[in-house]
Design a protein around this motif. Structure first.
Motif, short mmCIF file in Angstrom:
data_model
loop_
_atom_site.label_atom_id
_atom_site.label_comp_id
_atom_site.label_asym_id
_atom_site.label_seq_id
_atom_site.Cartn_x
_atom_site.Cartn_y
_atom_site.Cartn_z
N VAL A 13 -7.93 -3.15 -0.02
CA VAL A 13 -8.92 -1.34 0.48
C VAL A 13 -7.31 -0.63 0.55
O VAL A 13 -7.54 0.94 0.55
CB VAL A 13 -9.26 -2.24 1.15
N MET A 14 -6.41 -1.10 1.79
CA MET A 14 -5.87 0.30 2.82
C MET A 14 -4.90 1.20 1.29
O MET A 14 -5.14 2.34 1.06
CB MET A 14 -4.92 -0.60 3.48
N VAL A 32 1.45 -1.37 -6.55
CA VAL A 32 2.58 -2.81 -6.69
C VAL A 32 1.64 -3.37 -6.12
O VAL A 32 1.97 -3.28 -4.64
CB VAL A 32 3.30 -2.09 -7.00
N ASP A 33 1.33 -4.65 -6.75
CA ASP A 33 0.99 -6.15 -5.91
C ASP A 33 1.24 -7.36 -6.80
O ASP A 33 0.36 -7.44 -7.64
CB ASP A 33 -0.74 -6.09 -5.30
N ASN A 35 0.12 -9.89 -6.99
CA ASN A 35 -0.78 -11.11 -7.05
C ASN A 35 -2.80 -10.29 -6.87
O ASN A 35 -3.39 -10.85 -7.67
CB ASN A 35 -0.99 -11.52 -5.44
N SER A 39 -6.30 -9.48 -3.66
CA SER A 39 -6.64 -10.78 -3.70
C SER A 39 -6.16 -11.67 -2.24
O SER A 39 -5.77 -12.40 -1.43
CB SER A 39 -5.02 -11.58 -4.16
N ALA A 41 -6.89 -10.08 2.13
CA ALA A 41 -8.35 -9.76 3.12
C ALA A 41 -9.45 -9.24 2.78
O ALA A 41 -10.78 -9.34 2.42
CB ALA A 41 -7.97 -9.83 4.29
N SER A 42 -9.08 -7.76 1.49
CA SER A 42 -10.34 -7.07 0.83
C SER A 42 -10.88 -8.42 -0.07
O SER A 42 -11.81 -7.37 -0.51
CB SER A 42 -9.15 -6.16 -0.18
N ALA A 48 -19.79 -5.69 6.36
CA ALA A 48 -20.39 -4.63 6.79
C ALA A 48 -19.60 -3.37 7.33
O ALA A 48 -18.59 -3.39 7.56
CB ALA A 48 -20.39 -5.60 8.95
N GLY A 306 -5.67 -3.22 9.74
CA GLY A 306 -7.76 -2.48 9.46
C GLY A 306 -8.48 -4.08 9.78
O GLY A 306 -9.56 -3.34 10.20
N PHE A 307 -7.67 -5.01 10.62
CA PHE A 307 -8.18 -6.03 11.38
C PHE A 307 -10.34 -6.35 10.85
O PHE A 307 -10.44 -6.75 9.14
CB PHE A 307 -8.27 -5.57 13.02
N LYS A 308 -10.88 -6.02 11.73
CA LYS A 308 -12.28 -6.38 11.02
C LYS A 308 -12.99 -5.35 10.40
O LYS A 308 -14.61 -4.45 9.92
CB LYS A 308 -13.28 -6.92 12.82
N ILE A 309 -12.15 -3.85 10.58
CA ILE A 309 -12.79 -3.05 9.98
C ILE A 309 -12.48 -1.89 8.82
O ILE A 309 -12.41 -0.82 9.00
CB ILE A 309 -13.60 -2.10 11.48
N PHE A 311 -12.96 -1.82 5.97
CA PHE A 311 -13.92 -0.85 5.00
C PHE A 311 -14.13 0.39 5.22
O PHE A 311 -14.32 1.03 5.22
CB PHE A 311 -14.60 -1.97 4.39
#
Ligand code: FAD
Length: 342
Positions: A13-14, A32-33, A35, A39, A41-42, A48, A306-309, A311
């Motif tokens: 997402v970042m 470029v990724d 995976n 793939s 954490a996103s 939430a 981004g840790f827990k937030i 998105f």
């Protein structure tokens, strides 16, 4: 060989939200990724988009508030551009109130929310209804700022939106133009290896998706568990917070989370579990996002932590990073610069 204004490394997402905003502003973008999108954490299921408590205001809370207020237009724009759902809706949040102490805090926050949330969302105390039956005090906090989306679908929708705007999303390509590193935990580990102390680390989380259709109801937060009704008739339950972990296997800690969720909302108990998922959240040492100039890759940029937030922060963070990369305008708030975690 194609040439680009920006190469984004990392299709979570970042990276994708920065790529999307840059592409909307007319930049030629490649992501470029190796995976593929979603793939890391996103690719999760919780989603939430919830605010910090409306008290003790600071730049991080103000930034997150702005980002949440931007989220409706942001995710709607992504959906219209990609033709794919993100699951976004501002359905609000309910939190049971445990006792008199918690009620006093909730009342104080109801007052401060009026100023801090500028009348654009409310934090009120109401009688518990059917959807939050196990509130010990019989009352609940209802905020109208919280929203939800489906992380995996939102990330894939972002990737499709970047492509629809003429960008490319590929497994491998050389640098071209400005370079942004949004490679999550991988980069936190690499920076830590180059530094004299911890720059950041992964924090494992396990979550589950159940077949319970509450799609228009607010999310619930009680007994440290998030219960998030999604647009497609599923409900997510999460998450564990694990500092010490060896792998992303699913285990009994997720069963504990489910048990606590059933305590908060017993009507969920008989719903079939349709997916169990684990991921690793990128947490910077400062616990805040780590954005701006990359501290170790000279001339490159970074969007991490981004840790827990992640998105919840993405809409505003993407605009601020696009300002910096495309226009050289630095509007990064105190404490979010990458150097704050060194
Ligand atoms: C269980 C759980 C629940 C969560 N719940 C919520 C929530 O409710 N709300 C919320 O806002 N956030 C939530 N989060 C946090 C959110 O998922 C993260 O903050 C966010 O996904 C981080 O995005 P990212 O793009 O930085 O990292 P990632 O999604 O991990 O993306 C990094 C990408 O970089 C790629 N990569 C690695 N190395 C390279 C390389 N050398 N070159 C190119 N690409 C590379 C990887 O393949 C990966 O796709 C949750 C996380 C977890 C694990």
């Amino acid at each position: 060989m194609a040439s680009y204004d920006i190469t984004v490394r990392g299709a979570g997402v970042m990276g994708l939200s920065v790529a999307y905003v840059c592409a909307r502003r007319g930049a030629r973008v490649q992501v470029v990724d190796p995976n593929g999108p979603a793939s890391g954490a996103s690719g999760g299921i919780v989603g939430a988009l919830a605010p910090h408590t409306p008290e003790n205001w600071n730049p991080k809370k103000a930034f997150q508030f702005d980002s949440l207020m931007m989220s409706g237009d942001f995710w709607q724009g992504v959906e219209v551009t990609s033709g794919l759902p993100t699951g976004y809706a501002r359905t609000g949040r309910i939190q049971p109130i445990a006792d008199d102490h918690a009620l006093g805090l909730a009342q104080a926050r109801a007052e401060t929310s009026k100023t801090l949330w500028q009348g654009r969302a409310t934090w009120t105390i109401e009688d518990a209804g059917d959807w939050a039956p196990l509130s010990p005090s019989g009352e609940i906090i209802h905020d109208t700022l919280s929203a939800r989306l489906m992380p995996r679908q939102a990330t894939l929708s972002l990737a499709a939106a970047v492509t629809a705007l003429g960008g490319s999303v590929v497994p491998d390509a050389p640098d071209s133009g400005a370079v942004l590193w949004a490679t999550g935990v991988t980069d936190l580990d690499e920076m830590t290896a180059q530094h004299t102390r911890l720059v950041g680390a992964g924090i494992k989380g396990q979550a589950a998706l159940i077949a319970y259709d509450a799609r228009d109801l607010p999310q619930l937060f009680g007994d440290t568990v998030h219960i998030i009704p999604h647009h497609d008739g599923t409900t997510a339950i999460g998450s564990t917070t694990e500092r010490d972990f060896k792998n992303t296997d699913l285990d009994a800690l997720l069963d504990d989370v489910l048990t606590r969720a059933y305590g908060v909302a017993p009507m969920l108990r008989d719903a079939p579990v349709i997916e169990r998922w684990a991921g690793v959240r990128p947490r910077a040492r400062s616990r805040a996002p780590m954005i701006g100039h990359h501290p170790f890759r000279t001339g490159h940029f970074i969007a991490n932590g981004g840790f827990k937030i992640g998105f919840g922060m993405a809409p505003k963070l993407a605009e601020v990073m696009a300002d910096l990369i495309l226009e050289g305008r630095d509007a990064i708030p105190d404490g979010f610069e990458a150097t704050a975690s060194l």
